[in-house]
Motif scaffolding. Structure first.
Motif, PDB file in Angstrom:
ATOM      1  N   THR A 187       2.561   1.565  -6.367  1.00 39.35           N
ATOM      2  CA  THR A 187       1.402   0.836  -5.866  1.00 39.35           C
ATOM      3  C   THR A 187       0.414   0.493  -6.973  1.00 39.35           C
ATOM      4  O   THR A 187      -0.226  -0.566  -6.937  1.00 39.35           O
ATOM      5  N   SER A 218       0.841  -1.189   0.000  1.00 44.90           N
ATOM      6  CA  SER A 218       0.000   0.000   0.000  1.00 44.90           C
ATOM      7  C   SER A 218       0.882   1.247   0.000  1.00 44.90           C
ATOM      8  O   SER A 218       2.102   1.173   0.179  1.00 44.90           O
ATOM      9  N   ALA A 219       0.253   2.395  -0.155  1.00 44.70           N
ATOM     10  CA  ALA A 219       0.998   3.649  -0.108  1.00 44.70           C
ATOM     11  C   ALA A 219       1.678   3.831   1.246  1.00 44.70           C
ATOM     12  O   ALA A 219       2.796   4.353   1.330  1.00 44.70           O
ATOM     13  N   CYS A 226       5.140   2.501   1.593  1.00 39.45           N
ATOM     14  CA  CYS A 226       6.177   3.222   0.850  1.00 39.45           C
ATOM     15  C   CYS A 226       6.628   4.509   1.536  1.00 39.45           C
ATOM     16  O   CYS A 226       7.574   5.159   1.069  1.00 39.45           O
ATOM     17  N   GLU A 227       5.961   4.885   2.613  1.00 34.67           N
ATOM     18  CA  GLU A 227       6.323   6.122   3.296  1.00 34.67           C
ATOM     19  C   GLU A 227       7.724   6.023   3.906  1.00 34.67           C
ATOM     20  O   GLU A 227       8.152   4.968   4.360  1.00 34.67           O
ATOM     21  N   ILE A 282       5.277   6.936  -5.482  1.00 30.85           N
ATOM     22  CA  ILE A 282       4.495   6.006  -4.667  1.00 30.85           C
ATOM     23  C   ILE A 282       3.276   5.522  -5.440  1.00 30.85           C
ATOM     24  O   ILE A 282       2.953   4.324  -5.454  1.00 30.85           O
ATOM     25  N   ALA A 283       2.598   6.455  -6.103  1.00 31.01           N
ATOM     26  CA  ALA A 283       1.405   6.093  -6.874  1.00 31.01           C
ATOM     27  C   ALA A 283       1.754   5.119  -7.991  1.00 31.01           C
ATOM     28  O   ALA A 283       1.008   4.159  -8.248  1.00 31.01           O
TER      29      ALA A 283
END
Length: 234
Positions: A152, A134-135, A138-139, A148-149
């Motif tokens: 994912t 999920s996003a 990736c944080e 990130i988009a």
């Protein structure tokens, strides 16, 4: 000229290398990004870890590649490390990009004593596949919102058996010529098993000031390091 075979980590396919491939080709090398069974455009196919090893070996043999720089990112370091052993004299160097490394008789989840049950439960609840990242995963990894988009959006469920089946090695991994790329934002030190392998004269350590997915966050710098790995001495 070297032949680069690129394998991305869990949930990802050949597309993950799109910004790295042109840099390597511009330097005159052959480049072969590979989607492993059950992922990306091959999604939904149940596959085991040895299927992924054979995906890599089969691609190299089918194309009759020599002077191979075999690159494994994250999970794919496990099948790439086994494939590197099996292609014999075709191998120039194996490059592990912030990756797991294979240990004979051990699986991907073997290295996750605190998370193994969580991963196995997620696989069981999702028809034999590990749900994609999920996003939130990736944080803190040096990725822009756009990166990130992209990461994912392209991720697909990962075949669960590849994570739970054991690796098969016939000789010590430290005997292979290898470069290990450690991405410092993900964790500042190599894992204990990698640190032990780095004691080998055959292994080299390179660090990147970015997170776990450098093919998205720093593709040109990653390409530069991959090019350097193909030079004498790695």
């Amino acid at each position: 000229m070297s032949e680069y075979v690129l394998t991305a980590g869990a949930w990802l396919g050949a597309w993950a290398w799109d910004e790295v491939v042109p840099e390597l080709r511009a330097a005159g090398h052959g480049v072969h990004p590979l989607t492993l069974s059950g992922l990306a455009d091959k999604k939904g196919v149940h596959a085991g870890q040895q299927t992924h090893v054979q995906d890599i070996v089969g691609e190299i043999e089918r194309r009759d590649l020599r002077d191979v720089v075999l690159v494994g990112h994250s999970y794919s370091g496990i099948p790439a490390g086994q494939a590197a052993e099996r292609i014999g004299g075709r191998l120039a160097r194996v490059v592990f990009v912030d990756s797991n490394v294979p240990a004979d008789g051990e699986s991907f989840v073997s290295a996750w004593p605190d998370g193994r049950s969580t991963v196995e439960a997620a696989i069981a609840a999702n028809g034999g596949f590990w749900p994609p990242l999920s996003a939130d995963d990736c944080e803190g990894q040096g990725l822009s919102p756009e990166q990130i988009a992209r990461c994912t959006a392209g991720a697909t469920p990962h075949p669960g058996a590849t994570l739970t089946e054991p690796a098969v090695l016939t000789r010590p991994l430290g005997e292979l010529p290898a470069t290990y790329i450690k991405c410092l934002l993900d964790w500042p030190e190599p894992s204990p098993d990698v640190a032990e392998l780095l004691k080998s004269e055959q292994w080299r350590l390179v660090t990147m000031d970015t997170g776990h997915w450098p093919m998205f966050s720093q593709p040109r710098e990653l390409a530069r390091i991959l090019l350097a790995a193909a030079e004498p001495g790695g």
